[in-house]
Design a protein around this motif. Structure first.
Motif, PDB file in Angstrom:
ATOM      1  N   ALA A 270       0.839  -1.212   0.000  1.00  0.00           N
ATOM      2  CA  ALA A 270       0.000   0.000   0.000  1.00  0.00           C
ATOM      3  C   ALA A 270       0.866   1.251   0.000  1.00  0.00           C
TER       4      ALA A 270
ATOM      5  N   ASP B  99      -0.778   4.337  -1.023  1.00  0.00           N
ATOM      6  CA  ASP B  99      -1.818   5.304  -1.399  1.00  0.00           C
ATOM      7  C   ASP B  99      -1.945   6.449  -0.396  1.00  0.00           C
ATOM      8  N   HIS B 100      -1.086   6.486   0.609  1.00  0.00           N
ATOM      9  CA  HIS B 100      -1.243   7.408   1.736  1.00  0.00           C
ATOM     10  C   HIS B 100      -1.363   8.881   1.332  1.00  0.00           C
TER      11      HIS B 100
ATOM     12  N   TYR C 160      -2.976  10.362  -0.742  1.00  0.00           N
ATOM     13  CA  TYR C 160      -4.271  10.905  -1.194  1.00  0.00           C
ATOM     14  C   TYR C 160      -4.946  11.754  -0.136  1.00  0.00           C
ATOM     15  N   PHE C 161      -4.567  11.578   1.124  1.00  0.00           N
ATOM     16  CA  PHE C 161      -5.056  12.525   2.142  1.00  0.00           C
ATOM     17  C   PHE C 161      -3.941  13.022   3.062  1.00  0.00           C
TER      18      PHE C 161
ATOM     19  N   MET D 262      -1.111  -0.959  -4.287  1.00  0.00           N
ATOM     20  CA  MET D 262      -2.313  -0.132  -4.082  1.00  0.00           C
ATOM     21  C   MET D 262      -1.916   1.340  -4.053  1.00  0.00           C
TER      22      MET D 262
ATOM     23  N   ARG E 181      -6.740   3.140  -5.814  1.00  0.00           N
ATOM     24  CA  ARG E 181      -7.510   3.887  -4.796  1.00  0.00           C
ATOM     25  C   ARG E 181      -8.451   4.848  -5.523  1.00  0.00           C
TER      26      ARG E 181
ATOM     27  N   SER F 189     -12.627   3.556   0.723  1.00  0.00           N
ATOM     28  CA  SER F 189     -12.767   3.481   2.182  1.00  0.00           C
ATOM     29  C   SER F 189     -14.218   3.634   2.588  1.00  0.00           C
TER      30      SER F 189
ATOM     31  N   VAL G  52     -11.961  -0.667   2.268  1.00  0.00           N
ATOM     32  CA  VAL G  52     -11.055  -0.416   3.398  1.00  0.00           C
ATOM     33  C   VAL G  52     -11.909   0.075   4.560  1.00  0.00           C
TER      34      VAL G  52
ATOM     35  N   ALA H 272      -4.275  -4.145   7.210  1.00  0.00           N
ATOM     36  CA  ALA H 272      -3.382  -2.989   7.067  1.00  0.00           C
ATOM     37  C   ALA H 272      -2.292  -3.135   8.116  1.00  0.00           C
TER      38      ALA H 272
ATOM     39  N   GLY I 135      -0.844  -0.419   9.614  1.00  0.00           N
ATOM     40  CA  GLY I 135      -0.987   0.651  10.597  1.00  0.00           C
ATOM     41  C   GLY I 135       0.308   1.428  10.770  1.00  0.00           C
TER      42      GLY I 135
ATOM     43  N   MET J 172       0.059  -3.856   3.252  1.00  0.00           N
ATOM     44  CA  MET J 172       0.898  -3.156   4.219  1.00  0.00           C
ATOM     45  C   MET J 172       1.655  -2.014   3.543  1.00  0.00           C
ATOM     46  N   GLY J 173       1.742  -0.904   4.249  1.00  0.00           N
ATOM     47  CA  GLY J 173       2.451   0.244   3.721  1.00  0.00           C
ATOM     48  C   GLY J 173       3.599   0.675   4.611  1.00  0.00           C
ATOM     49  N   ARG J 174       3.273   1.509   5.640  1.00  0.00           N
ATOM     50  CA  ARG J 174       4.325   2.160   6.428  1.00  0.00           C
ATOM     51  C   ARG J 174       5.302   1.185   7.057  1.00  0.00           C
TER      52      ARG J 174
HETATM   53  C1  5RP Z   1      -5.943   4.405   4.755  1.00  0.00           C
HETATM   54  C2  5RP Z   1      -5.235   3.395   3.936  1.00  0.00           C
HETATM   55  C3  5RP Z   1      -3.814   3.700   3.762  1.00  0.00           C
HETATM   56  O1  5RP Z   1      -3.540   4.765   2.985  1.00  0.00           O
HETATM   57  C4  5RP Z   1      -2.895   2.592   3.637  1.00  0.00           C
HETATM   58  O2  5RP Z   1      -3.269   1.709   2.638  1.00  0.00           O
HETATM   59  C5  5RP Z   1      -2.669   1.941   4.958  1.00  0.00           C
HETATM   60  O3  5RP Z   1      -1.544   1.117   4.978  1.00  0.00           O
HETATM   61  P1  5RP Z   1      -0.635   1.018   6.284  1.00  0.00           P
HETATM   62  O4  5RP Z   1      -1.530   1.231   7.482  1.00  0.00           O
HETATM   63  O5  5RP Z   1      -0.073  -0.373   6.279  1.00  0.00           O
HETATM   64  O6  5RP Z   1       0.437   2.070   6.192  1.00  0.00           O
HETATM   65  O7  5RP Z   1      -5.818   2.422   3.475  1.00  0.00           O
HETATM   66  O8  5RP Z   1      -7.202   3.974   5.137  1.00  0.00           O
END
Ligand code: 5RP
Length: 260
Positions: A24, A26-27, A29-30, A55, A76, A111, A143, A194, A196, A221-223
């Motif tokens: 992930a 896509d963070h 976007y907000f 994503m 997204r 979401s 989501v 996710a 988190g 998973m992103g961060r």
């Molecule tokens: C927010 C999202 C995020 O942008 C992202 O995909 C979350 O990934 P992670 O928590 O692993 O960084 O879906 O609702």
């Protein structure tokens, strides 16, 4: 379920293991230029060979991912708010299904904000997206966004996941919680978790392991990957847990020993 939709889903959830490692990114976007994603291409490109899908938003896709790279895209398609507002639930659909087809995506992601001020709009947007997606053979990932006032517990997350599935989502992305097995058992479609906020690598691997052991089909998973001091090592470690049922210590060893 029609052939095209099933085929796209099988590009994300790998038929060989029934599991998936979604990356992930896509963070923005907000959140704007999130730490670790300041220059999207620099972060994402070294990770692509290890991700089962990516994503992200259309803007990130078009500018930062080579079109020739064979990676399933989860686009997204919700947004319209920024971190500067307290209420993040006021989202709308930001991309058309025509554009999703043009971008050759494998799924779209939206979401939902259950219990928040704009609950109804986000839920009806999900339902409309599913109707439109199914007409085009494109699966929808919902989501379950958690507002500040909500607790990430079994009761709340089961409610969100079940509503998402009942409205037609084909995959649900949610958070891990105690008694997670019950969240999975009461949701009739596959669940991914996710990551988190960034935690230690060992804790992130434990999270992935707990989720998989309790029925998740994978992670989105992103961060905890791209903010790691060794993102490539971290995604390889997560892969070992998801696709090979590796134990946390063994996966941690992979992360530790991977060349930065
Ligand atoms: C927010 C999202 C995020 O942008 C992202 O995909 C979350 O990934 P992670 O928590 O692993 O960084 O879906 O609702």
């Amino acid at each position: 379920m029609d052939w095209g939709l099933k085929n796209r889903l099988s590009r994300i959830i790998k038929p060989k293991t029934g599991r998936t490692v979604m990356l992930a990114v896509d963070h923005g976007y907000f959140l704007g230029p999130t730490s670790g994603l300041e220059v999207i291409a620099n972060t994402v490109q070294p990770l692509l060979p290890y991700a089962d899908s990516l994503m992200l938003t259309r803007g990130a896709l078009r500018t930062s991912v080579p079109a020739g790279f064979d990676i399933p895209i989860v686009l997204r398609v919700s947004g319209g708010t920024s971190i500067l507002h307290d209420d993040l639930s006021n989202e709308d659909i930001t991309t058309s299904m025509e554009e999703a087809i043009k971008l050759n995506v494998s799924a779209v992601a939206i979401s939902i904000f259950v219990g928040s001020a704009h609950e109804k709009e986000t839920l009806t947007n999900l339902a409309k997206l599913v109707t439109h997606g199914e007409a085009c053979g494109i699966p929808v990932l919902a989501v379950t966004a958690v507002g500040r006032e909500m607790s990430r517990d079994k009761k709340y997350l089961s409610l969100c996941c079940r509503i998402a599935a009942e409205l037609g989502a084909h995959i649900v992305k949610t958070y891990y919680c105690d008694d997670f097995r019950e969240v999975v058992n009461t949701c009739p479609v596959p669940i991914v978790i996710a990551g988190g906020k960034k935690v230690s690598e060992k804790d992130a691997l434990k999270l992935a392991h707990n989720a998989i052991s309790n029925g998740a089909v994978g992670v989105d998973m992103g961060r905890n990957i791209f903010q790691s001091d060794n993102p490539v090592g971290m995604i390889q470690a997560v892969r070992a847990i998801v696709h090979k049922n590796a134990m946390v210590e063994d996966a941690y060893g992979l992360y530790k020993n991977a060349k930065k």
